[in-house]
Each structure stands twice: as structure tokens, then as C-alpha cells.
Design an enzyme around this catalytic site. Sequence first.
Site, mmCIF file in Angstrom:
data_model
loop_
_atom_site.group_PDB
_atom_site.id
_atom_site.type_symbol
_atom_site.label_atom_id
_atom_site.label_comp_id
_atom_site.label_asym_id
_atom_site.label_seq_id
_atom_site.Cartn_x
_atom_site.Cartn_y
_atom_site.Cartn_z
ATOM 1 N N ASP A 135 0.872 -1.157 0.000
ATOM 2 C CA ASP A 135 0.000 0.000 0.000
ATOM 3 C C ASP A 135 0.913 1.212 0.000
ATOM 4 O O ASP A 135 1.986 1.197 0.597
ATOM 5 C CB ASP A 135 -0.887 -0.006 1.254
ATOM 6 C CG ASP A 135 -1.971 1.051 1.175
ATOM 7 O OD1 ASP A 135 -2.124 1.665 0.109
ATOM 8 O OD2 ASP A 135 -2.651 1.251 2.186
ATOM 9 N N TRP B 154 -38.236 -7.691 -18.127
ATOM 10 C CA TRP B 154 -39.365 -8.567 -18.431
ATOM 11 C C TRP B 154 -39.282 -9.030 -19.890
ATOM 12 O O TRP B 154 -39.038 -8.224 -20.785
ATOM 13 C CB TRP B 154 -40.680 -7.828 -18.173
ATOM 14 C CG TRP B 154 -41.863 -8.675 -18.524
ATOM 15 C CD1 TRP B 154 -42.336 -9.742 -17.820
ATOM 16 C CD2 TRP B 154 -42.697 -8.552 -19.676
ATOM 17 N NE1 TRP B 154 -43.405 -10.287 -18.463
ATOM 18 C CE2 TRP B 154 -43.661 -9.587 -19.616
ATOM 19 C CE3 TRP B 154 -42.720 -7.673 -20.756
ATOM 20 C CZ2 TRP B 154 -44.639 -9.753 -20.583
ATOM 21 C CZ3 TRP B 154 -43.689 -7.848 -21.727
ATOM 22 C CH2 TRP B 154 -44.645 -8.880 -21.630
ATOM 23 N N ASP C 161 -54.565 -21.171 -15.270
ATOM 24 C CA ASP C 161 -53.796 -19.977 -14.886
ATOM 25 C C ASP C 161 -54.709 -18.911 -14.291
ATOM 26 O O ASP C 161 -55.846 -19.186 -13.877
ATOM 27 C CB ASP C 161 -53.010 -19.481 -16.118
ATOM 28 C CG ASP C 161 -51.698 -18.807 -15.751
ATOM 29 O OD1 ASP C 161 -51.739 -17.640 -15.328
ATOM 30 O OD2 ASP C 161 -50.636 -19.447 -15.886
ATOM 31 N N ARG D 198 -48.793 -3.370 -12.095
ATOM 32 C CA ARG D 198 -49.777 -4.300 -12.662
ATOM 33 C C ARG D 198 -51.109 -4.168 -11.899
ATOM 34 O O ARG D 198 -51.784 -5.139 -11.636
ATOM 35 C CB ARG D 198 -49.282 -5.742 -12.628
ATOM 36 C CG ARG D 198 -49.798 -6.545 -13.818
ATOM 37 C CD ARG D 198 -49.576 -8.027 -13.650
ATOM 38 N NE ARG D 198 -50.055 -8.747 -14.815
ATOM 39 C CZ ARG D 198 -50.611 -9.939 -14.770
ATOM 40 N NH1 ARG D 198 -50.746 -10.575 -13.648
ATOM 41 N NH2 ARG D 198 -51.022 -10.526 -15.866
ATOM 42 N N LYS E 151 -48.794 -23.235 -9.636
ATOM 43 C CA LYS E 151 -47.868 -22.243 -10.206
ATOM 44 C C LYS E 151 -47.960 -21.010 -9.310
ATOM 45 O O LYS E 151 -49.019 -20.399 -9.193
ATOM 46 C CB LYS E 151 -48.291 -21.921 -11.635
ATOM 47 C CG LYS E 151 -47.487 -20.829 -12.308
ATOM 48 C CD LYS E 151 -47.943 -20.679 -13.759
ATOM 49 C CE LYS E 151 -47.314 -19.475 -14.446
ATOM 50 N NZ LYS E 151 -47.884 -19.243 -15.772
ATOM 51 N N TRP E 152 -46.845 -20.648 -8.661
ATOM 52 C CA TRP E 152 -46.805 -19.551 -7.676
ATOM 53 C C TRP E 152 -46.217 -18.328 -8.376
ATOM 54 O O TRP E 152 -45.018 -18.263 -8.603
ATOM 55 C CB TRP E 152 -45.957 -19.976 -6.492
ATOM 56 C CG TRP E 152 -45.766 -18.996 -5.374
ATOM 57 C CD1 TRP E 152 -45.457 -17.677 -5.459
ATOM 58 C CD2 TRP E 152 -45.842 -19.293 -3.971
ATOM 59 N NE1 TRP E 152 -45.332 -17.123 -4.205
ATOM 60 C CE2 TRP E 152 -45.568 -18.098 -3.278
ATOM 61 C CE3 TRP E 152 -46.102 -20.447 -3.233
ATOM 62 C CZ2 TRP E 152 -45.539 -18.029 -1.876
ATOM 63 C CZ3 TRP E 152 -46.068 -20.377 -1.846
ATOM 64 C CH2 TRP E 152 -45.799 -19.174 -1.179
ATOM 65 N N ASP E 153 -47.062 -17.370 -8.708
ATOM 66 C CA ASP E 153 -46.631 -16.200 -9.468
ATOM 67 C C ASP E 153 -46.342 -15.021 -8.526
ATOM 68 O O ASP E 153 -46.735 -15.023 -7.341
ATOM 69 C CB ASP E 153 -47.757 -15.838 -10.457
ATOM 70 C CG ASP E 153 -47.255 -15.091 -11.690
ATOM 71 O OD1 ASP E 153 -46.109 -14.630 -11.692
ATOM 72 O OD2 ASP E 153 -48.043 -14.968 -12.649
ATOM 73 N N ASN F 267 -45.914 -10.727 -9.439
ATOM 74 C CA ASN F 267 -45.868 -9.887 -10.639
ATOM 75 C C ASN F 267 -45.466 -8.438 -10.443
ATOM 76 O O ASN F 267 -45.817 -7.597 -11.275
ATOM 77 C CB ASN F 267 -47.232 -9.948 -11.339
ATOM 78 C CG ASN F 267 -47.372 -11.211 -12.164
ATOM 79 O OD1 ASN F 267 -46.555 -11.472 -13.040
ATOM 80 N ND2 ASN F 267 -48.375 -12.012 -11.873
ATOM 81 N N CYS G 182 -42.721 -18.653 -10.316
ATOM 82 C CA CYS G 182 -42.934 -17.764 -11.456
ATOM 83 C C CYS G 182 -42.914 -16.340 -10.901
ATOM 84 O O CYS G 182 -43.342 -16.101 -9.775
ATOM 85 C CB CYS G 182 -44.280 -18.063 -12.096
ATOM 86 S SG CYS G 182 -44.722 -16.933 -13.436
ATOM 87 N N ASP H 104 -41.883 -14.902 -19.683
ATOM 88 C CA ASP H 104 -43.155 -14.797 -20.400
ATOM 89 C C ASP H 104 -42.922 -14.781 -21.900
ATOM 90 O O ASP H 104 -43.869 -14.895 -22.676
ATOM 91 C CB ASP H 104 -43.892 -13.518 -19.991
ATOM 92 C CG ASP H 104 -44.679 -13.717 -18.714
ATOM 93 O OD1 ASP H 104 -44.819 -14.880 -18.279
ATOM 94 O OD2 ASP H 104 -45.157 -12.725 -18.141
#
Length: 724
Positions: free
Chosen positions: A54, A195, A362, A440, A473-475, A477, A523, A545
Site C-alpha cells: 500500500d 421482463w 392460470d 400491474r 404455479k406460484w406467481d 408480478n 414464477c 413470459d
Amino acid sequence: MSIYYNSESCTFFLDGKNLTYAMKVSESGYLAHLYFGAPIAHDDLGSGRITGRDAIPTSMPGQDSPKYNYTHYLPELSFFGTGDFREPAIQIQNPLGDRLCDLLYRSHEILPKKPAITGMPSLDGGETLVIHLADLACGFGADLYYTVYDDASVITRRASFVNLSKEPKRLTRAYSFSLGLAGNDYDILSLYGGWSAERNLERTPLHHGVFSIDSKRGSSSSTLNPFMALLPEGTTEEHGNAYGVNLVYSSSFVLKAEGLPSGDTLLTGGVQDFDFCWKLDPGESFEAPEVVIAYSDKGIGGMSRAFHDAYRNHLIPKKAVRASRPIVINNWEATSFSFDLEKLKAIADGISGTGVDTFVLDDGWFSNHREDEYSGMGDWFPNDQKLGGSLKNIIDFVHARGMKFGIWFEPESCNEDSETYRTHPDYAIGHPDRPRCYSRHEFLMDLTRKEVREYIADAINGILRDYEIDYVKWDFNRSVTDMYSIGRDSERQAEFAHRYALGLYDLCDRIIGANPDVFFEGCASGGARFDPAMLFYFPQIWTSDNTDADARTRIQYGTSLAYPLSSMSCHVSSPHDGNPTATKTRADIAHLGATGYELDSSEFTDEDRATAKEHIIEYKKMEELVLLGDLYRLDDPFGSNFFSFLLVSKDKSRAHLTLYRKSYREPAETKRVRFCGLDPQKLYEIEGRETPLHGSTLMNRGLMLSLPAHDCATVTCHLTEIYQ
Ligand code: DGJ
């Protein structure tokens, strides 16, 4: 796999599969990193002074000697305020307001089995080294955990911080690790996106100073994945050293690489410290999430295979690793919210008998008015009117056709226009005196509160109890905003983003843990929460998607940098506007993961059904390779007109190649492919060809393959060992 401690030189050695990790307690009592990489002789590491340089060294506290300055070593956990100016992994605020910290080695232990982290997912494992560091002056401790494996070229690390004093402290940074790498001639490889275009590759040279990637979204996000690789100049897909780090974490994170003035490199990262302050009462601990650190001398591909082995062997739910995955038909791209019982039946009927074994209903089946994104979210009761009287109708219909039944939830969200929000407006995240951000048209539920998690779990477990549901299916968003919880006092509000992750893991335990016979797929608007922590709960995640085959070559390529093919849900969809990709191409690309269909099969002709059946038979032939094979990426769609994935079984008796060409430019009808990872001595039968070839020939001379004469064309090739 083994962990050794040399008490004479105070040196620790961790020998894993094709790697060595070494560190040492320095003369002044600090834990110094010595080495990480290919196996090297222990004798060369333990002795001698730890060197560095250093311009104007600052001594360690109370040690007025040039021998004792921090720049003489790379830290295993860097800290700030007492002479180390490199990127700290930890910062504390003491009761007097000072931020001083000085962590010295106290003791260590070697545990026979890797302990789980309280409240957070992690890999399993065996022998684990725990090193206890402490700053006795201020009463603060850090325990560092290290595990090596004999079946994956990775080590896992994590840190646990404890307040040993009698007064509260605050953690304003609590990363999981510091990792020294020799030299600074690295490129950084990271995965950025958004996305519908998740996980693109970006390779940039490391510079002096700090390079960082992060998320402030309360989720790991599709913007930047919690993954980073360091590649010495010249490392390619299959050649050279590659070092990768991947956080087992689903909320806001940070990963940093610092090119040091000394000529070495320091990596660090963990929970995002922007907008973070964690109060530690006396005796309390903070558990930092785990980091998986991979090493390979076989380039980027070898690093990916190391992560894949680690996740398949030690992270993904065991019962899903080797088992056939459901082959689903999902109605989303066919109907969006607009369906009735007859339409659903027609979709199921249209594809039944092809080999598709699961029908997934869905978004849009619940609440009394979920006809678009504006209402109904959070009301987890079936819309009986829309479903022709009862959810049971479609379930029974699907089961009668020999298929399983799956259903969609977005457990973490609610609409303002929902019974849930009207009854419990305070369950949504946000400040009572401010309007919330919509995304959303949704709000998020405050998972940091136990009563909110109980409410959601009761509702969803109720549906799973009352109906014969085989798959969920566990989304998720949106990103987390308005980070304020009425469940915490003011000094704990900056704990929100991490508490959201802890709440999410608890919710997963409450729902997934309570339904062991249901298959759960993750998801997040596609792949906006594709991280190892999610793989602990969900064996597969909806990758994007964007189901266009050409876009998918890049998305699946980028995702495979850290995540195995079996973790990617990949569906065959209808041709996208302006891109009339051949059905075969769409199927071939969707077969490079947990495959399924995402189209309107109610319109299937007999020919479509026959084609789907044929494609699923093809998939079944390669399924085991998708689940368990070694991946070799032979062509990179980011930098070329081609994409190819080669899967090779661990015993090298079978292989499957998928080659894709984006744009047809005459005379490029053929391409010579040189295989990788085969056994040079083995003789392979090549499906569709008369002459078998040895692995040595396939890997050196290669094989000339013809592609159909149109854009977005694929050809596949299956190899099977001929036993002589
Ligand atoms: C986003 C997912 O990625 C889609 O597959 C679909 O489930 C929609 N959400 C439904 O709202």
C-alpha cells in the site's frame, strides 16, 4: 472433500472437488485469505509472511509496525474504520455512535454436518468449518461458515453476526462474505435483463475501484441476477479458470468486485445495504444469506456445471431431482382471463392423449370478478359462475382424462378492488398516510407480518385441501415499493426488504411444507425471481413470459450460466407475430428444460395432435439428460447466428445435441459441430446415421449437420454408446 487445520502455521485448508480454499490466522490475529482455485500444494501456502503493498500503509490498531497493516493480506471478512480501506463486508453502529470494528480470530470448530440457516434456505452438506471472530472491545461477533463438497466444484459460505454487548447495535451492512482472488486481470460476467428478455450476458473488464450489481426491488429481479463470474483474461466457454458467485437469496442484494491497488481482487456481497439498517438487541444474531462459490479450470461451461451439480445434489427438493417433471398444458397464452368451462375442457381435450399429463389453470379462476388485472387478486375462492358451477367440474374433467390438475396463485398480491383489501387494507404494504404505488394494478401483501402470512396460507391451504390439486404455479408480478410496515416500530423500518424475504420463505414453508404431494412451480412475471433460494422450494421456475423460440435461445442460454436446465420451465407456444417459427423449432428449444405447452390446443387438428405426440416421445428420450446431464454450450446466440446445447450423461454413455440457426443465409445449410465432454474411447451410435463414431472423432473432427433451409431452424442429434 476435507477440511484441515495446521495448528503450527494456523492455516486452514479446504479441499473440495477440483478446488482448494486456504486461509490463515495472521500473526496479528486476523483471518487472512490465502488462496482459492485449482488444487495446489498445501506446503506452499501455510508458511511465510502474507504479503501485499500500500502506498501509505495504516497500521492495525495498536501495532505501530509496517509488518502489521491490512494491505498485507486479503480479508475473509472485510470491515471498516480501523485501517482497512477496501470494500467492507460489515459495518456496525455502536451505542456511542462510532462505527469502529476490529474482528479478530477467537476459535474454530469443524462440524460433521452443515447446519441449516434459521429461517432461510441453503444448500445441505457435510463437514463444515465455523470460524469465530470477535471484537471484544465493542462486543460483537461474526461466525463464518465454510462447506466443501466432493460431488460439486463449489464451496458454500455464510456469516452470522451476533451482538455480544449489553446494549443494542445497528448493522448498516451485513454482507455474506469477502473473497480474495489472486491478480486483477479479470473480466466480470453478469446477467442483466428485464421482463421478457431475462438474463442476457454482459462481459466487462474489471477496473481499479468497485464494480457492482444489485437489486433494490425487494426481489432478486430480472434486472440483474444475483450472480457474478470472474474470468481471467482469455477464459472462454471451455478453457481457462472461472470463478462464480451466486447468492441464495430472493430480495434486494448487492455483489461487488474490487480491483485492488495491491494487484489482487476482492469480491463481496449479500443483502443490499442501501436502505438497510438492522437493529441487533443484546444477544441477538443476524444471519446473512448463503453464497455459493464455484470454481472451474474448464472455463465458463465448467463453472456452470459446478453450479448445476451443486443445485441438483444439494438444493432442489430431493424428490423432484430425478423424477419426470409434469408435462403441462397451460391456458394463459390461449385465453388470458377470457375462458369458461367449455373452453377449458376443449383445451384439455384438444391435447389429451399426446403425452401432456397436467392441465394448469392460470390466472382468472378466482374471486367473483377477476376478468382483468384490475380486480379480484387476493380473493382465493373459485369463481363458480365462470367455472360452470364449481372448480370441481374442470378438475374432474381433467382427472377423467388421466391428466393431473394444476392451478395458479399469486399469494403475495392483492388488488385494491378485492374483498381481501376491503376487509384488511392494512395487510397491504404501505404507509397509512400515503397513496401506494400500483404495479400491474396490484399491491403487495405485508409478508413481514405473521398474521398476514397466516391469512394467505389459510386461504391457499384451504383451496388445496378442498380440491384435488396436484400442481401449483406460484406467481409474483411486481417489485416491492412503499417499504413500510405497521407491524414494526420506526427503528426497524429499514429492515423491511430483508424481512420480506424472511416472510416469503416462511410463507413457502407454510404452504409448500403443508402440501408435500403437490408439485410447486415458481414464477415471477416469468423469470423475475430466478434465484437459488427459490429453487430450494420450487424445482422449476417459469423462465420467461417470452415463449418465442428465438428469444428463448438467449434467455435459456443466459439462465444456464448458473441454473440447471431442469430448473427452467420452457413451453411450446404458438408462433409469435412476425416470427412464424416452425413447430419443430419451438419444440426443440422448449425441450431444453422442463417442457410443456402454452397454446390453444382446443384448435388442434389431428395432425397437430400427432405432431405433439411425436415431439413428446422425442422429449422423453432426452428427459433424463435434461434432468441430470452435463451441459456443454457449443454455440452462443448472443455472439453468433447459432445456438447449441449439448447434454452428456454423467457416465458419458448418452448425449443429445440441439443446434439452432437464427438466420438462413445460403449456402449455410450445414454446420460442423465439434462435440465436447464425450469419452474419446467410446463408440457412439448416431441416431439417423448408419456409421457409428468414436468420441475422439466426434470431439475433434466433429460431425457435419444439415439444417432445414429456413430461418429459425433446428436439428437435433442423439448419441448412444455401443457396448463392444
Ligand atoms: C405472469 C406469468 O408469467 C404468466 O405466465 C401468467 O401466469 C400471468 N402472470 C398471469 O397473470
